[in-house]
Motif scaffolding. Structure first.
Motif, PDB file in Angstrom:
ATOM      1  N   GLY A   1       0.677   3.789  -2.939  1.00  0.00           N
ATOM      2  CA  GLY A   1       0.319   5.175  -2.637  1.00  0.00           C
ATOM      3  C   GLY A   1       1.367   6.156  -3.116  1.00  0.00           C
TER       4      GLY A   1
ATOM      5  N   SER B   1      -6.401   6.165  -3.795  1.00  0.00           N
ATOM      6  CA  SER B   1      -6.749   4.797  -4.144  1.00  0.00           C
ATOM      7  C   SER B   1      -8.112   4.420  -3.581  1.00  0.00           C
ATOM      8  CB  SER B   1      -5.679   3.844  -3.631  1.00  0.00           C
ATOM      9  OG  SER B   1      -5.986   2.523  -3.971  1.00  0.00           O
ATOM     10  N   VAL B   2      -8.359   4.830  -2.355  1.00  0.00           N
ATOM     11  CA  VAL B   2      -9.660   4.557  -1.726  1.00  0.00           C
ATOM     12  C   VAL B   2     -10.769   5.313  -2.466  1.00  0.00           C
ATOM     13  CG1 VAL B   2     -11.008   4.848   0.389  1.00  0.00           C
ATOM     14  CG2 VAL B   2      -8.652   4.037   0.522  1.00  0.00           C
ATOM     15  N   VAL B   3     -10.538   6.604  -2.727  1.00  0.00           N
ATOM     16  CA  VAL B   3     -11.541   7.412  -3.440  1.00  0.00           C
ATOM     17  C   VAL B   3     -11.766   6.852  -4.845  1.00  0.00           C
ATOM     18  CG1 VAL B   3     -11.991   9.689  -4.449  1.00  0.00           C
ATOM     19  CG2 VAL B   3     -11.144   9.502  -2.116  1.00  0.00           C
TER      20      VAL B   3
ATOM     21  N   TRP C   1       0.826  -1.208   0.000  1.00  0.00           N
ATOM     22  CA  TRP C   1       0.000   0.000   0.000  1.00  0.00           C
ATOM     23  C   TRP C   1       0.859   1.256   0.000  1.00  0.00           C
ATOM     24  CZ3 TRP C   1      -4.825   1.231  -1.035  1.00  0.00           C
ATOM     25  CH2 TRP C   1      -5.771   0.221  -1.073  1.00  0.00           C
TER      26      TRP C   1
ATOM     27  N   GLY D   1     -11.182   3.823  -5.904  1.00  0.00           N
ATOM     28  CA  GLY D   1     -11.832   2.519  -5.796  1.00  0.00           C
ATOM     29  C   GLY D   1     -13.320   2.645  -5.538  1.00  0.00           C
ATOM     30  N   LEU D   2     -13.689   3.602  -4.700  1.00  0.00           N
ATOM     31  CA  LEU D   2     -15.112   3.828  -4.435  1.00  0.00           C
ATOM     32  C   LEU D   2     -15.832   4.327  -5.684  1.00  0.00           C
ATOM     33  CD1 LEU D   2     -14.969   5.475  -0.904  1.00  0.00           C
ATOM     34  CD2 LEU D   2     -15.793   3.188  -1.470  1.00  0.00           C
TER      35      LEU D   2
ATOM     36  N   VAL E   1      -2.632   6.857  -1.176  1.00  0.00           N
ATOM     37  CA  VAL E   1      -3.473   5.854  -0.503  1.00  0.00           C
ATOM     38  C   VAL E   1      -4.918   6.342  -0.432  1.00  0.00           C
ATOM     39  CG1 VAL E   1      -3.887   4.658   1.680  1.00  0.00           C
ATOM     40  CG2 VAL E   1      -1.567   4.802   0.775  1.00  0.00           C
ATOM     41  N   LEU E   2      -5.118   7.596  -0.038  1.00  0.00           N
ATOM     42  CA  LEU E   2      -6.476   8.153  -0.010  1.00  0.00           C
ATOM     43  C   LEU E   2      -7.072   8.204  -1.414  1.00  0.00           C
ATOM     44  CD1 LEU E   2      -6.168  11.077   2.549  1.00  0.00           C
ATOM     45  CD2 LEU E   2      -7.373   8.918   2.840  1.00  0.00           C
TER      46      LEU E   2
ATOM     47  N   SER F   1      -6.953   4.851  -9.110  1.00  0.00           N
ATOM     48  CA  SER F   1      -6.198   5.390  -7.977  1.00  0.00           C
ATOM     49  C   SER F   1      -5.590   6.743  -8.307  1.00  0.00           C
ATOM     50  CB  SER F   1      -5.102   4.410  -7.563  1.00  0.00           C
ATOM     51  OG  SER F   1      -5.668   3.231  -7.085  1.00  0.00           O
TER      52      SER F   1
ATOM     53  N   VAL G   1     -14.715  -4.574  -7.142  1.00  0.00           N
ATOM     54  CA  VAL G   1     -13.369  -4.034  -7.101  1.00  0.00           C
ATOM     55  C   VAL G   1     -12.436  -5.031  -7.756  1.00  0.00           C
ATOM     56  CG1 VAL G   1     -11.535  -3.226  -5.579  1.00  0.00           C
ATOM     57  CG2 VAL G   1     -13.920  -2.810  -4.985  1.00  0.00           C
TER      58      VAL G   1
END
Length: 90
Positions: A12, A42-44, A8, A46-47, A39-40, A67, A56
């Motif tokens: 990131g 990637s989360v955003v 990660w 991915g969502l 990393v953030l 990402s 996913v």
């Protein structure tokens, strides 16, 4: 577990550096913030990708692209929130 965390962090870092290269202007956020940005992002990403598709996909090219797009969104929001890059130089 350790390899997951290291993965990660590297993921990131790469996504954060690409986002910083895409968004115009100079960023003085440093290496730890670049990793956090990625990393953030990637989360955003991915969502957002999950909302547009069914499920996913992990570390496939669409995951990388999502990402980076998410990291760009997070970086632009960070710049707006902190007031960076929006001010005229005097």
């Amino acid at each position: 577990m350790l390899w997951t965390i290291l993965g990660w962090l590297v993921f990131g870092l790469v996504a954060g550096f690409i986002a910083r290269a895409v968004v115009p202007g100079k960023d003085n956020i440093g290496l730890p913030m670049t990793i956090l940005l990625g990393v953030l992002g990637s989360v955003v990403g991915g969502l957002l990708f999950g909302l547009l598709t069914v499920g996913v996909r992990g570390f496939e090219p669409a995951g990388w692209i999502g990402s980076v797009i998410g990291a760009v969104i997070v970086l632009v929001a960070y710049n707006k929130f902190t007031g960076r890059k929006g001010r005229a130089s005097r």
